[in-house]
Write an enzyme that holds these catalytic residues in place. Structure first.
Site, PDB file in Angstrom:
ATOM      1  N   ASN A   1     -14.547  17.115  12.979  1.00 58.95           N
ATOM      2  CA  ASN A   1     -13.381  16.233  13.095  1.00 58.95           C
ATOM      3  C   ASN A   1     -12.992  15.754  11.687  1.00 58.95           C
ATOM      4  O   ASN A   1     -13.730  14.978  11.076  1.00 58.95           O
ATOM      5  CB  ASN A   1     -13.766  15.050  13.996  1.00 58.95           C
ATOM      6  CG  ASN A   1     -12.621  14.077  14.224  1.00 58.95           C
ATOM      7  OD1 ASN A   1     -11.590  14.143  13.551  1.00 58.95           O
ATOM      8  ND2 ASN A   1     -12.805  13.174  15.165  1.00 58.95           N
TER       9      ASN A   1
ATOM     10  N   HIS B   1      -5.490  17.340  18.047  1.00 60.38           N
ATOM     11  CA  HIS B   1      -6.499  16.773  17.146  1.00 60.38           C
ATOM     12  C   HIS B   1      -7.854  17.378  17.512  1.00 60.38           C
ATOM     13  O   HIS B   1      -8.162  17.577  18.693  1.00 60.38           O
ATOM     14  CB  HIS B   1      -6.515  15.252  17.301  1.00 60.38           C
ATOM     15  CG  HIS B   1      -7.658  14.622  16.581  1.00 60.38           C
ATOM     16  ND1 HIS B   1      -7.963  14.913  15.273  1.00 60.38           N
ATOM     17  CD2 HIS B   1      -8.591  13.724  17.001  1.00 60.38           C
ATOM     18  CE1 HIS B   1      -9.023  14.212  14.912  1.00 60.38           C
ATOM     19  NE2 HIS B   1      -9.422  13.489  15.937  1.00 60.38           N
TER      20      HIS B   1
ATOM     21  N   CYS C   1      -7.090   9.004  13.316  1.00 62.43           N
ATOM     22  CA  CYS C   1      -6.915  10.421  13.681  1.00 62.43           C
ATOM     23  C   CYS C   1      -5.502  10.737  14.182  1.00 62.43           C
ATOM     24  O   CYS C   1      -5.131  11.910  14.276  1.00 62.43           O
ATOM     25  CB  CYS C   1      -7.948  10.840  14.715  1.00 62.43           C
ATOM     26  SG  CYS C   1      -9.624  10.642  14.083  1.00 62.43           S
TER      27      CYS C   1
END
Ligand code: COA
Length: 331
Positions: A288, A258, A113
Site C-alpha cells: 500500500n 486504491h 490514501c
C-alpha cells in the site's frame, strides 16, 4: 467546453525491495500470513537520506516528459501525501523548488490514501473554472520511516511501502476525453481507526517525552474496522458514481482501485458484479503506497500498453480519516 485530461504521467519507486521473508526476520510474521491476508509479496523502501519530495521529483520529471512539457509550463502544483518531508512547509513547496518551476502556487492535500483523488478533483475544478491550464498532481509517500518494525507494529508495517507517481493535468477542448465525474467523502468519526499521533498540539510541549515508549510516532490501525468500512464505502461510492454519472457499468474498461488489500478489492468487485480482472492490481509488488497507489497503478497500466484513447476508467480511493473518493475519466 473545457475538460481536464491527464496529459502526462510518470512514477518512481526506490530500488530496495523488501520481501515478506525479510520482514519475518524482524517481527513475528510470515510470508504465508501476509500473502493470504493482503495479497502482498514485497514492497519498496527508500534508503536513509531520501525524502518523500525526492521520490516525487523523479516521478514528476517523468510525467512532464510524457506530457512534452517543462517545469516552466506548469501553472500550479498539488501534492498529496501523508508522509511529508516536514510538518511544514508542505511538500508542494519543496517540489516546486526542486523542479525549478518558478513562483507558481503549490499546495498539499492531506487526505491520506484518497489524497490523489482529492488532488485530482481539485485540479479539475481549477481547470474547469478557467484558472489554470497545466497542473502537476502528485501522490507520493515515504512510509518506511513511520512504520514500527517491532512486533507491536506488525499488523500495519507488513502492508505499507514507499513510492511516488505524478500526473500533468491539462485543460483540453477535446470533449471526448477527460474527467467526467468525481465524488469526495469523509467521516471523521473514524479518525482513530488509522492514524499517526506523533504530536498533539493541545499539549505543551506538543511532543510528549514518552513518545518512543507509547508508540505514538508510528502508524496505528484497527485493521478489521478499516477493512469493513473500506469494502462498504468503496462499493457505495462506485455504485453512486455509475448511477449519478449516467454511464453503464459495462462501459468501464478498468477500475483502478486504491491498493490497500487485494481481498478488499476482490470483495468490492464481487459486490458490484464486476469480473475481478476488471479491478486492476499491483499490490503484490508494492504493498500500500497510500496517496501514490492509484497513480502508480495507472502509470503502469498506461506504460504496459493496456490503455487506448477514450477508454473509460473508474478510479477509487479509501483511507484514513476515513476518506473515500471516486473519479470517472475517459483516457
Ligand atoms: N503476521 C502475523 N500475524 C499477525 C500479523 C502479522 N503481520 N498482524 C496481525 N497478526 C495477528 C493478530 O495479532 C491476530 O492474532 P490473535 O488472533 O492471536 O489476536 C491475528 O493475526 C488476526 O488479526 P486481525 O487483525 O483480526 O487479522 P485480519 O484477518 O483482520 O487481517 C489485516 C489483518 C490488517 C490484514 C486486515 O485487517 C486488513 O487488511 N485491514 C485493512 C487494512 C487496510 O487496508 N489499511 C489501509 C487502508 S488505506
Amino acid at each position: 467546453m473545457v475538460r481536464s485530461v491527464i496529459a502526462g504521467i510518470g512514477s518512481y519507486v526506490p530500488t530496495e525491495v523488501v520481501t515478506n521473508d525479510d520482514l519475518s526476520k524482524l517481527m513475528d510474521t510470515s510470508d504465508e500470513w501476509i500473502r493470504s491476508r493482503s495479497g502482498i509479496e514485497e514492497r519498496h523502501h527508500a534508503p536513509e537520506g531520501v525524502s518523500c519530495s525526492d521520490l516525487a521529483l523523479e516521478a514528476s520529471r517523468k510525467a512532464l516528459e510524457d506530457a512534452g512539457l517543462s517545469p516552466s509550463d506548469l501553472d500550479f502544483i498539488i501534492f498529496a501525501t501523508l508522509s511529508p518531508d516536514q510538518n511544514f512547509p508542505g511538500n508542494g513547496c519543496y517540489l516546486q523548488a526542486e523542479l525549478g518551476a518558478g513562483p507558481i502556487g503549490a499546495m498539499d492535500v492531506r487526505t491520506q490514501c484518497s489524497g490523489f483523488l482529492y488532488a485530482l478533483t481539485t485540479a479539475d475544478a481549477f481547470i474547469r473554472a478557467g484558472i489554470y491550464r497545466n497542473i502537476l498532481v502528485v501522490g507520493a509517500e515515504l512510509q518506511s520511516s513511520i512504520l514500527d518494525f517491532s512486533n507491536r507494529g506488525r499488523n500495519v508495517t507488513v502492508l505499507f511501502g514507499d513510492g511516488a507517481a505524478a500526473t500533468v493535468v491539462s485543460a483540453s477542448e477535446d470533449a471526448d476525453r477527460g474527467i467526467l465525474y468525481s465524488e469526495l467523502h469523509a467521516d471523521g468519526n473514524f479518525a482513530s481507526c488509522l492514524q499517526m499521533r506523533v504530536w498533539d498540539i493541545s499539549r505543551k510541549p506538543y511532543i510528549s517525552r514518552d513518545i518512543f515508549k507509547s508508540g505514538a510516532m508510528w502508524m496505528e490501525m484497527d485493521g478489521p474496522a478499516v477493512f469493513k468500512h473500506a469494502v462498504m464505502s468503496l462499493t457505495e461510492v462506485a455504485d453512486n458514481t455509475i448511477k449519478r454519472s449516467g454511464i453503464k457499468a459495462e462501459d468501464i474498461k478498468y477500475v483502478i482501485p486504491h491498493q490497500a488489500n487485494q481481498r478488499i478489492n476482490l470483495m468490492v468487485a464481487e459486490r458490484l458484479g464486476f469480473p475481478p480482472e476488471k479491478f486492476l492490481s499491483n499490490i503484490r509488488k508494492y504493498g500500500n503506497t497510500s496517496a501514490a497507489s492509484i497513480p502508480l497503478l495507472l502509470d503502469q497500466t498506461y506504460r504496459s500498453g493496456m490503455l487506448e484513447r477514450g477508454d473509460l476508467l473508474l478510479l477509487l480511493g479509501f483511507g484514513s480519516g476515513f476518506t473515500w473518493a471516486s473519479t470517472l475519466l475517459r483516457w
